[in-house]
Design an enzyme around this catalytic site. Structure first.
Site, PDB file in Angstrom:
ATOM      1  N   GLU A 176     103.566  37.156 100.941  1.00 23.69           N
ATOM      2  CA  GLU A 176     104.419  37.178  99.749  1.00 23.69           C
ATOM      3  C   GLU A 176     103.880  36.250  98.651  1.00 23.69           C
ATOM      4  O   GLU A 176     104.325  35.106  98.534  1.00 23.69           O
ATOM      5  CB  GLU A 176     105.861  36.791 100.090  1.00 23.69           C
ATOM      6  N   LYS A 213     104.893  41.534 100.209  1.00 18.88           N
ATOM      7  CA  LYS A 213     106.156  41.429  99.477  1.00 18.88           C
ATOM      8  C   LYS A 213     105.805  40.908  98.094  1.00 18.88           C
ATOM      9  O   LYS A 213     105.333  39.771  97.943  1.00 18.88           O
ATOM     10  CB  LYS A 213     107.134  40.502 100.188  1.00 18.88           C
TER      11      LYS A 213
END
Length: 295
Positions: A176, A213
């Site tokens: 992420e 993400k």
């Protein structure tokens, strides 16, 4: 690795619920839920209250695998139980929902326009505990604030290096590298980020699987080519501070990108609501986020 869970995350229709507020963000999450700091006097009491909130969400009839593929948990949540089952077992056995674990320890101070991950002491032991508690994957968040090539390179290299360690332990990492939605250089930062991600993907051994993400991109379908990479299980999007309505509108313009929302998911939920009102509010959110994810 659970092959049924891998197939669900890779091919399923739905989104991932982020229920992973950590120690630093828990007071704010509780306040938004209607529980002020005066209601607790210790960290133990605080975590007990946030677990009650998360349990209420997870036990709601609106929280089901027809719309929700997976849920990201905080370590404290992983170690607690719901109806006598560890949380990940409850989610899988009772709800058909796959569990992920937040493993990062927060962000380092800003340098080169980014915030790297703080060091994660005891990561190997945490990963072993996660496997023992039937967690499928992990999540760790860095933050990109400027279109600084050196900073973005460091963020992506750090994330993928840890991702390889996590995969070797038997878990699928969610990488992420969030781009700040308020950055005046967001589009350029995303261009640099995509370049660095592509560089890292070509270095991975053929068997390694990862997820990404990412902030909802400025240019629609910007990450489509990366979705086709054999190493990618799924690319999910964070809400990044957008309201639920705005995040859903932006997400729906990106084919194949599914939500992994936290604040946007729990928007409108309150400790003082009746179960009927709570479930109705959560149900509306789940339906809207699902529809944006499968558009």
């Amino acid at each position: 690795m659970n092959t049924r869970q891998l197939e669900q995350i890779h091919m399923g229709k739905g989104f991932i619920a982020a229920l992973d507020q950590s120690g630093g963000s828990t007071p704010k999450a509780l306040a938004q839920y209607g529980i002020e700091e005066s209601r607790y006097s210790s960290e133990d009491e605080m975590f007990a209250l946030i677990h009650e909130m998360r349990t209420r969400i997870m036990k709601s009839p609106a929280f089901h695998s027809d719309s929700i593929l997976g849920a990201i948990l905080f370590e404290n949540t992983m170690d607690r139980t719901i109806d006598g089952l560890f949380t990940a077992d409850y989610l899988w056995e009772k709800k058909g929902i796959v569990s992920f674990l937040k493993v990062d320890q927060g962000l380092a101070p800003e340098a080169d326009g980014v915030q790297l991950l703080k060091s994660i002491p005891g990561l190997d032991d945490l990963l072993k505990r996660a496997v023992d508690k039937h967690i499928f994957g992990t999540k760790m968040r860095s933050l990109i604030k400027e279109a600084n090539p050196e900073g973005i390179r460091k963020v992506v290299e750090q994330q993928f290096e840890l991702g390889k360690q996590i995969f070797a332990a038997g878990l699928v990492p969610i990488i992420e590298p969030e781009v700040d939605i308020h950055s005046s250089e967001k589009a350029r930062a995303e261009e640099l980020l995509k370049q660095e991600i592509k560089k890292q993907l070509v270095t991975l051994d053929s068997d390694i699987k990862v997820m990404l993400k990412l902030s909802i991109p400025t240019e629609n379908n910007f990450y489509s080519e990366i979705m086709e990479d054999a190493h990618i299980v799924r690319i999910v999007a964070l809400s990044g501070g957008y309201s639920q309505e705005e995040a859903n509108k932006k997400l729906a313009l990106n084919r194949g990108l599914i939500a992994s929302f936290s604040r946007a998911l729990v928007e409108g939920l309150s400790d003082g609501q009746s179960d009927e009102e709570f479930n109705r509010t959560l149900g509306k959110s789940v339906k809207a986020i699902y529809e944006a994810s499968v558009t």
